[in-house]
Design an enzyme around this catalytic site. Structure first.
Site, PDB file in Angstrom:
ATOM      1  N   SER A  22       0.808  -1.223   0.000  1.00 41.03           N
ATOM      2  CA  SER A  22       0.000   0.000   0.000  1.00 41.03           C
ATOM      3  C   SER A  22       0.841   1.273   0.000  1.00 41.03           C
ATOM      4  O   SER A  22       1.228   1.764   1.063  1.00 41.03           O
ATOM      5  CB  SER A  22      -0.916   0.018   1.235  1.00 41.03           C
ATOM      6  OG  SER A  22      -1.868  -0.994   1.145  1.00 41.03           O
ATOM      7  N   ASN A 110     -12.945  -0.875   6.276  1.00 41.10           N
ATOM      8  CA  ASN A 110     -12.958  -0.666   4.832  1.00 41.10           C
ATOM      9  C   ASN A 110     -13.926  -1.598   4.098  1.00 41.10           C
ATOM     10  O   ASN A 110     -13.999  -1.567   2.873  1.00 41.10           O
ATOM     11  CB  ASN A 110     -11.561  -0.884   4.239  1.00 41.10           C
ATOM     12  CG  ASN A 110     -10.510  -0.011   4.887  1.00 41.10           C
ATOM     13  OD1 ASN A 110      -9.563  -0.529   5.475  1.00 41.10           O
ATOM     14  ND2 ASN A 110     -10.678   1.285   4.816  1.00 41.10           N
ATOM     15  N   GLU A 174     -13.757   3.592  -0.060  1.00 41.73           N
ATOM     16  CA  GLU A 174     -12.954   2.840   0.916  1.00 41.73           C
ATOM     17  C   GLU A 174     -13.740   2.484   2.175  1.00 41.73           C
ATOM     18  O   GLU A 174     -13.168   2.118   3.195  1.00 41.73           O
ATOM     19  CB  GLU A 174     -11.716   3.662   1.290  1.00 41.73           C
ATOM     20  CG  GLU A 174     -10.771   3.892   0.129  1.00 41.73           C
ATOM     21  CD  GLU A 174      -9.866   2.691  -0.163  1.00 41.73           C
ATOM     22  OE1 GLU A 174      -9.255   2.154   0.770  1.00 41.73           O
ATOM     23  OE2 GLU A 174      -9.762   2.283  -1.333  1.00 41.73           O
ATOM     24  N   HIS A 248      -6.347   7.066   5.067  1.00 37.28           N
ATOM     25  CA  HIS A 248      -7.791   7.089   5.336  1.00 37.28           C
ATOM     26  C   HIS A 248      -8.082   8.148   6.393  1.00 37.28           C
ATOM     27  O   HIS A 248      -7.223   8.447   7.232  1.00 37.28           O
ATOM     28  CB  HIS A 248      -8.282   5.728   5.891  1.00 37.28           C
ATOM     29  CG  HIS A 248      -8.300   4.621   4.883  1.00 37.28           C
ATOM     30  ND1 HIS A 248      -7.841   3.356   5.165  1.00 37.28           N
ATOM     31  CD2 HIS A 248      -8.761   4.582   3.608  1.00 37.28           C
ATOM     32  CE1 HIS A 248      -7.995   2.576   4.096  1.00 37.28           C
ATOM     33  NE2 HIS A 248      -8.548   3.293   3.147  1.00 37.28           N
ATOM     34  N   CYS A 366      -9.372   0.393  12.509  1.00 46.30           N
ATOM     35  CA  CYS A 366      -9.418  -0.236  11.173  1.00 46.30           C
ATOM     36  C   CYS A 366     -10.014  -1.620  11.242  1.00 46.30           C
ATOM     37  O   CYS A 366     -10.588  -2.107  10.271  1.00 46.30           O
ATOM     38  CB  CYS A 366      -8.010  -0.385  10.597  1.00 46.30           C
ATOM     39  SG  CYS A 366      -7.124   1.139  10.396  1.00 46.30           S
TER      40      CYS A 366
HETATM   41  O1  SUG Z   1      -5.540  -0.613   2.904  1.00 46.64           O
HETATM   42  N1  SUG Z   1      -2.965  -2.220   4.663  1.00 46.64           N
HETATM   43  C1  SUG Z   1      -4.299  -1.661   4.655  1.00 46.64           C
HETATM   44  C2  SUG Z   1      -4.574  -0.993   5.969  1.00 46.64           C
HETATM   45  C3  SUG Z   1      -6.002  -0.570   6.102  1.00 46.64           C
HETATM   46  C4  SUG Z   1      -6.233   0.270   7.303  1.00 46.64           C
HETATM   47  N2  SUG Z   1      -7.595   0.616   7.406  1.00 46.64           N
HETATM   48  C5  SUG Z   1      -8.080   1.781   7.876  1.00 46.64           C
HETATM   49  N3  SUG Z   1      -7.326   2.829   8.035  1.00 46.64           N
HETATM   50  N4  SUG Z   1      -9.336   1.864   8.116  1.00 46.64           N
HETATM   51  C6  SUG Z   1      -4.459  -0.666   3.501  1.00 46.64           C
HETATM   52  O2  SUG Z   1      -3.502   0.059   3.215  1.00 46.64           O
HETATM   53  C7  SUG Z   1      -1.115  -3.520   3.756  1.00 46.64           C
HETATM   54  C8  SUG Z   1      -0.923  -4.929   3.262  1.00 46.64           C
HETATM   55  C9  SUG Z   1       0.516  -5.255   2.994  1.00 46.64           C
HETATM   56  O3  SUG Z   1       1.312  -4.356   2.713  1.00 46.64           O
HETATM   57  O4  SUG Z   1       0.864  -6.474   3.064  1.00 46.64           O
HETATM   58  C10 SUG Z   1      -2.559  -3.061   3.709  1.00 46.64           C
HETATM   59  O5  SUG Z   1      -3.298  -3.448   2.827  1.00 46.64           O
END
Ligand code: SUG
Length: 445
Positions: A22, A110, A174, A248, A366
């Site tokens: 990400s 999400n 999202e 986010h 999250c």
């Molecule tokens: O979408 N991380 C998620 C984290 C989501 C956090 N959610 C909220 N803030 N509500 C994302 O970035 C990382 C996966 C990896 O790098 O292996 C990841 O998808």
């Protein structure tokens, strides 16, 4: 009709790993390639659920998704047995295997955006599955999330489960990570639908990192949920906040009932927004805002004090469930102590260890989807998803039976991991009484 908030936490899946998927999520980037511990991750998540349930707050659970996503790999032209598909994609395109193996569905903030029946035009609880268009590994979640939510909220007289918004990135959504609902006794609830970019309006966005949510998606959610236009505000996420790692809204803001805790870089034009909220919600609305001087965005992103759960306890006071990282850093901790000291409903801060998730940018907030239900609505849900001691014990035993305690990126090609994961998930649907919600349960893989 009184409602109760239920926190639907995502169970961490058996392929939880650090793949660096990400951009703009600094924790995901900085932990790329580390060895993960899926079992510990799932147990940390379950401990958080038990903790919240023991506070007297509604707690429920959502299942992980099938990973590796063999169906997606086949749709992309990889043929043969599962073993052959995994071996070939690992050799030819290791990054694609990472994308198709992510356990990111754990971050159920999400998964969807919900509106309680008290707020909607037709008096049903509405929930729209997020399309998560911004990241390939997350786009894969929509179909399964839709099947799971349809199974749980199957009573169409009470619930409207909307599929992911259509199209490509135009309506990139999202989920509740960009949504805040605020409410005070005797006034209509307010919904903040935040967004980072616009498809059709020229708006200055971030320079470094992607803005994931579109204004157009936020408007669509408000329409679908039949919310009164006066109840909806559409603040823009601050581009500087996104460039600082707040991918986010819930990285820099969290609200609960009549209380909002935010950073000044959460939104563009934050002062007028607060004035509008004060005006609509009246004198009992309380907020605490951190300035960049008090708490630089980098510290807020590292310590994640805003990615906390703010929970209303049975006695009407509130508590904060924060990640331990926000206690370890002096500035996030000092901020939370200020929140406690000021005139607002928060009486306690609890620091929990969800480090396995935090290392991918996912704090306590999250990991949960908030859904407010009346007792009748709660009774209409037949799946065994509401956490009690027996379900928690079953889930713990299930995790200990099926999960590995170390996973490196190269293990994603191990066909045994795929078999273990799908066997575990198949069993889980029986524990949770969900029916056949997974693609591999409906037709041969
Ligand atoms: O979408 N991380 C998620 C984290 C989501 C956090 N959610 C909220 N803030 N509500 C994302 O970035 C990382 C996966 C990896 O790098 O292996 C990841 O998808």
């Amino acid at each position: 009709m009184t409602q109760r908030e239920w926190n639907f936490d995502g169970l961490v899946g058996p392929t939880h790993n650090y793949a660096g998927l990400s951009p703009g999520n600094l924790a995901s980037q900085s932990h790329e390639g580390n060895v993960s511990n899926p079992r510990e991750a799932a147990l940390q998540g379950l401990e958080k659920m038990r903790f919240v349930a023991d506070l007297g707050v509604g707690q429920a659970v959502l299942p992980p998704h099938p990973r590796p996503a063999l169906r997606a790999l086949r749709a992309l032209g990889y043929v043969g047995s599962d073993e052959e598909v995994l071996a070939r994609v690992f050799t030819e395109n290791e990054h694609l295997l990472r994308l198709c193996s992510s356990a990111a569905a754990m971050w159920t903030a999400n998964a969807a955006t919900a509106a309680p029946s008290s707020d909607t035009g037709d008096g049903r609880m509405h929930i729209t599955v997020a399309n998560l268009q911004a990241m390939f590994h997350r786009v894969l979640e929509g179909e399964t999330t839709h099947a799971v939510l349809r199974s749980i909220f199957s009573d169409e007289r009470r619930f409207a489960v909307h599929p992911p918004l259509p199209g490509g990135g135009h309506f990139a959504d999202e989920g509740a990570a960009n949504h805040v609902r605020l409410s005070v006794e005797g006034r209509p609830a307010m919904h903040l639908f935040a967004w980072g970019r616009s498809t059709w309006h020229p708006v200055k966005g971030p320079d470094r990192f992607p803005a994931r949510q579109t204004l157009e998606a936020s408007h669509a959610l408000a329409r679908l949920h039949q919310l009164h236009p006066d109840a909806c505000l559409f603040p823009q996420q601050s581009p500087a906040g996104i460039d600082g790692g707040a991918f986010h809204t819930d990285v820099l803001a969290v609200g609960n009932e009549g209380f909002l805790m935010l950073h000044e870089e959460a939104f563009v034009a934050v002062e007028p927004l607060l004035a509008t909220l004060q005006n609509r919600l009246g004198g009992s609305f309380r907020w605490v805002m951190a300035s960049s001087r008090e708490l630089p965005v980098s510290e807020a992103v590292y310590g994640y004090p805003f990615n906390s759960q703010v929970l209303t306890l049975p006695d009407g006071t509130m508590c904060i469930v924060a990640p331990v990282e926000s206690r370890q850093r002096p500035r996030p901790r000092a901020f939370l102590e200020r929140v406690l000291a000021e005139d607002n409903p928060v009486r306690q801060v609890h620091y929990l260890d969800v480090r396995q998730s935090m290392n991918n940018g996912g704090g306590p907030a999250c990991l949960r989807q908030r859904i407010r239900l009346t007792d009748e609505e709660r009774a209409a849900v037949k799946a065994r998803v509401f956490l009690d001691a027996a379900l928690a014990a079953d889930l713990e035993a299930w995790i200990r039976r099926h999960y590995r305690d170390r996973l490196a990126v190269r293990d994603l090609a191990d066909p045994a991991l795929a078999r273990e994961s799908l066997t575990a998930l198949d069993e889980l649907t029986r524990i949770l009484q969900l029916g056949s919600v997974y693609d591999f349960q409906q037709s041969p893989r």
